[in-house]
Every structure is written in C-alpha cells, then in structure tokens.
Motif scaffolding. Structure first.
Motif, mmCIF file in Angstrom:
data_model
loop_
_atom_site.group_PDB
_atom_site.id
_atom_site.type_symbol
_atom_site.label_atom_id
_atom_site.label_comp_id
_atom_site.label_asym_id
_atom_site.label_seq_id
_atom_site.Cartn_x
_atom_site.Cartn_y
_atom_site.Cartn_z
ATOM 1 N N LEU A 1 0.860 -1.138 -0.057
ATOM 2 C CA LEU A 1 -0.119 -0.044 -0.088
ATOM 3 C C LEU A 1 0.884 1.302 -0.077
ATOM 4 O O LEU A 1 1.951 1.405 0.658
ATOM 5 C CB LEU A 1 -1.072 0.120 1.249
ATOM 6 C CG LEU A 1 -1.639 -1.127 1.464
ATOM 7 C CD1 LEU A 1 -2.550 -1.197 2.758
ATOM 8 C CD2 LEU A 1 -2.695 -1.344 0.295
ATOM 9 N N GLU B 1 -2.921 -1.050 9.029
ATOM 10 C CA GLU B 1 -2.838 -0.342 7.720
ATOM 11 C C GLU B 1 -4.015 -0.435 7.058
ATOM 12 O O GLU B 1 -4.056 0.591 6.233
ATOM 13 C CB GLU B 1 -1.415 -1.089 7.198
ATOM 14 C CG GLU B 1 -0.133 -0.695 7.694
ATOM 15 C CD GLU B 1 1.056 -1.580 7.151
ATOM 16 O OE1 GLU B 1 2.049 -1.160 7.647
ATOM 17 O OE2 GLU B 1 0.768 -2.318 6.410
ATOM 18 N N ASP C 1 -6.083 2.818 5.933
ATOM 19 C CA ASP C 1 -6.367 2.904 4.501
ATOM 20 C C ASP C 1 -7.755 3.133 4.203
ATOM 21 O O ASP C 1 -8.398 3.995 3.253
ATOM 22 C CB ASP C 1 -5.763 1.725 3.395
ATOM 23 C CG ASP C 1 -5.730 1.624 1.988
ATOM 24 O OD1 ASP C 1 -5.041 2.795 1.619
ATOM 25 O OD2 ASP C 1 -6.423 0.767 1.373
#
Length: 430
Positions: free
Chosen positions: A49, A202, A206
């Motif tokens: 990412l 994460e 996101d």
C-alpha cells in the motif's frame, strides 16, 4: 558419455531470504538453482500500500549486515537507480515497502540461477546420498529432475485462516489479498476488520482515509487486550540479534514456547506511527462533535461468521464482560497473520527427517534439519525455525546472518565472517 552435473545447492522458494542467499553465493564457486512457482519476485503484494514502510531499517537488506561492500546492497541499488540524493534528502531509516519490493526484483533480474514459474514437487534421497529434486514448469507442465548436494528450504509462512470460519463467500478474505480486493470493499455498505497487528492497522487506516468518498461503516475488532504498539525501544530491538538467537536456542523447548508467548509485542504489535496516523485522522473527523462512522473494540473475539439476508452475520464475544453480540457486515477482512507449514515436497524424505513432539522440524543451531542418518549433504531452513531459534527467524535484519551461516557450510570454508556474540550491550543469560 556426459557426466550428470550434481549441483551444490538448490533453493526451494524465492522470498527475501533465499534471494539474499543467492546474492551472497556470488562470492563462492557453488553451483546453484533456486525455484519459485510465482512468475516473478513479489513480496506480500496484497499489502503493498502507498505510504507503508518496512518496520526495519534499510540496512536489513539482502546482504549488508554481512557484506556491506556487496553490489547487491540497498545503497548500491539506489546508486544504480540514480536515487541516492533522493534518499539522502528523505532522511528516513525505514524505506517504502513498494521500493523494497522493487529492490528485490532488481536483485532477481541479475541472478540467472533464479527460476520463477517452477514449482518444486518432490524431494527424495539418492543411493549416493544426494537430493533428487523434481521441478514442474507452471507454464508448460514439463517436469525436470535435478540432483544436488544440499537443499535450502525458504518457503516462508502462509496466510493463516481459522478453520471454524466459512470461507465460501468471496466477501470474506485474508489481509494478504487486500490490495486485489480493495475496490470490492470500497463499494460495500459496511466493512469489518479482524486482528490487532500491523496489517490490520494499515488496512483500517487505508479504508478510513477513503471513507468520506464511499460512506461505508467501518469496524475493527480484536481479541487482544488493546490496540497496542509494537515494542520498538533500542534495548528491546536487541532481541533481534545473533546473540539472542544463540541464547534462545539453548533453552529447553518448554521455556522457548513460554518466551515466544511473552514476546508477542516485539513483533506483532502496531507501529507508533500508524497508531498516531489513525488517531490524528479520527480526531480531525470528529471536529464540531461529528461522530466518525467507525467502531473499534478490543477484548472481543470473532466466534463465527454466517450468511444472513445477503450479509455476513458475525457472532462476537467480549471476554472481560463475558457477553456476546451479533453484528452484520458486507465484507470481513481477516488480518489473522501467517503460520509456518510443512510443504508437500518434503513427503519424499519425511521418513528421514527428525520431528519434534509437535510435528515440527527439528533444526540444529546452524540451520540444518536433523535427520535419522548421518550425511555430509544437508537440508537447511530459512524462516521456518521460529520454534527453535526464536523471534528473529522472520526478521529481515537477521536474514543475511543466517544466509552467511549456511553459505559457510555449503562452501566448506569461512566465506563470510560471522559475529554471533558481542553485538549487543545487554546479557541475555547467566
């Protein structure tokens, strides 16, 4: 009549560790081949990412910790990419995860002994004591057989999914698939994340970042005691050293299991930066007493998932209150980590291998698998020795050290100087 070539070593799997081994073998005369069924090097592609970084310094590349002068160092990669000044002005020790993946591909492109698109199907022992390795071409279906003195198993771990959950729905998936399935999650009305580690955090951040443009409800549950940071103090980091590995290896098995349970936050927590980013964004979204459309809850275990009226019904249990509840969600993302496994290719030699009481490989301090017969030809393991060598097994910072230890045995001489003691300030035992 041509004499059949006997290779010095075959590597099974081409992740970061066997990639480093192949790069460091350049300073030897060992003949080698490495196989991986993937079409190219790809390091956790589902979690590449934007904005994410390695959790270790750039010095934890494929080679630097045993050979800073290697042409395969990360700094030389930057030099060859004409990015040294960019990195210099970046002034960060941790590097973007996408760039680490690109760095590994850069190494792979320079090593012709790396064979992608080939799966190792079986390993057997010949009458002469060599290893007979059967390899399948994923593209053509053709099989080839190679003989080698040694094998290095570097297949790593695989995504862990608890067996009790129903995975027939394509709306339930592991965090390792997140990048490929993110668009589907963004179109949902509700998304639930299960887990408490870095991957869960994460993914939550996101999705939280994109939530205003898609208006889904976002939930995050974990059975852990809280959304805790990973231990990242300097003395804590000394556990990822050859010194601690040496100390841990000498402990009785029961003590090893207890130690690993007590060290979870050394390698399973969330980075301070990610926690701060999440909190800062939640704070900004709450300006004017607005309530972000999110739900975070620890001490809460996912008990079951069932299909219910075109949704997924999650049964949850809060441990301290000893109470249950049900919530509905369109998508469930399981950030449930990775577990070691025994690959099918070892079935041909499983009778020769020594196994412990838990069905795990018995691994010597120098990373050789213990076998029932004495032989000068060995099976080595990379990142499959957490139970014997401790929390440093999957850590990138110890990869070069382990590869050098193995290479010195393959070459029959000290190719690389090994410093397994006096690398830390603290003493781990009496």
């Amino acid at each position: 009549m041509a004499v059949k070539q006997i290779l010095d070593v075959i590597g099974v799997g081409i992740g970061p560790f066997n990639l480093g081994l192949a790069a460091l073998l350049e300073k030897t005369e060992c003949s080698s081949l490495f196989f991986d069924k993937k079409p190219q090097f790809d390091w956790h592609p589902g979690m590449l990412l934007e904005g994410t970084t390695l959790q270790v310094p750039f010095l934890a590349d494929a080679v630097t910790m045993v050979d800073p002068t290697s042409r395969f160092s990360y700094l030389n990669y930057l030099h060859m990419q004409k990015r040294l000044y960019h990195f210099y002005f970046l002034e960060k020790f941790q590097i973007p995860r996408n760039e680490y993946n690109h760095y590994c591909r850069w190494i792979a492109e320079q090593l012709p002994q790396l064979q992608f698109g080939f799966e190792v199907e079986n390993i057997e022992r010949t009458e002469q004591g060599y290893y007979c390795v059967t390899v399948l071409s994923v593209e053509t279906g053709e099989r080839k057989i190679y003989e080698t003195k040694h094998v290095v198993l570097g297949i790593g771990t695989r995504p862990f999914l608890p067996e009790k959950f129903n995975y027939e729905s394509d709306r339930i998936f592991h965090s390792s698939q997140y990048r490929n399935k993110r668009d589907d999650a963004l179109q949902a009305k509700s998304v639930t994340i299960i887990g408490s580690g870095q991957s869960a955090a994460e993914i939550f951040y996101d999705l939280l970042s994109m939530q205003p443009d898609h208006s889904f409800q976002l939930s995050w549950f974990t059975r852990s005691k809280g959304f805790y940071p990973m231990e990242y103090s300097k003395l804590g980091l000394e556990h990822f050293s050859p010194d601690y590995t040496k100390y841990f290896y000498q402990l009785p098995n029961e003590k090893k299991r207890t130690a690993l349970k007590n060290q979870a936050l050394l390698y399973k927590g969330i980075s301070f930066t990610t926690i701060a980013d999440i909190y800062d964004l939640l704070y900004e979204r709450s300006v004017g007493n607005c309530k972000p459309n999110v739900h975070l809850q620890a001490l809460t275990e996912l008990v079951s998932i069932e299909e219910w009226n075109d949704q997924l019904r999650l049964s949850l249990y809060q441990h301290e209150q000893e109470s249950s509840k049900q919530v509905d969600s369109d998508v469930v993302i399981l950030a449930t980590g990775y577990h070691p496994f025994i690959p099918d290719c070892l079935k041909g030699i499983e009778g020769l291998i020594e196994w412990d009481e838990n069905g795990q490989l018995m691994i010597q301090e120098d990373y050789k698998v213990k076998t029932k017969t004495d032989s000068e030809h060995h099976l080595f393991v990379q990142n499959g020795e957490l139970h014997t060598h401790g929390i440093g097994a999957p850590d990138l910072g110890l990869g070069a050290f382990r590869s050098a230890t193995i290479i010195n045995q393959l070459a029959g001489k000290e190719v690389y100087k090994i410093y397994d003691q006096n690398n830390v300030f603290q003493q781990f035992g009496m």
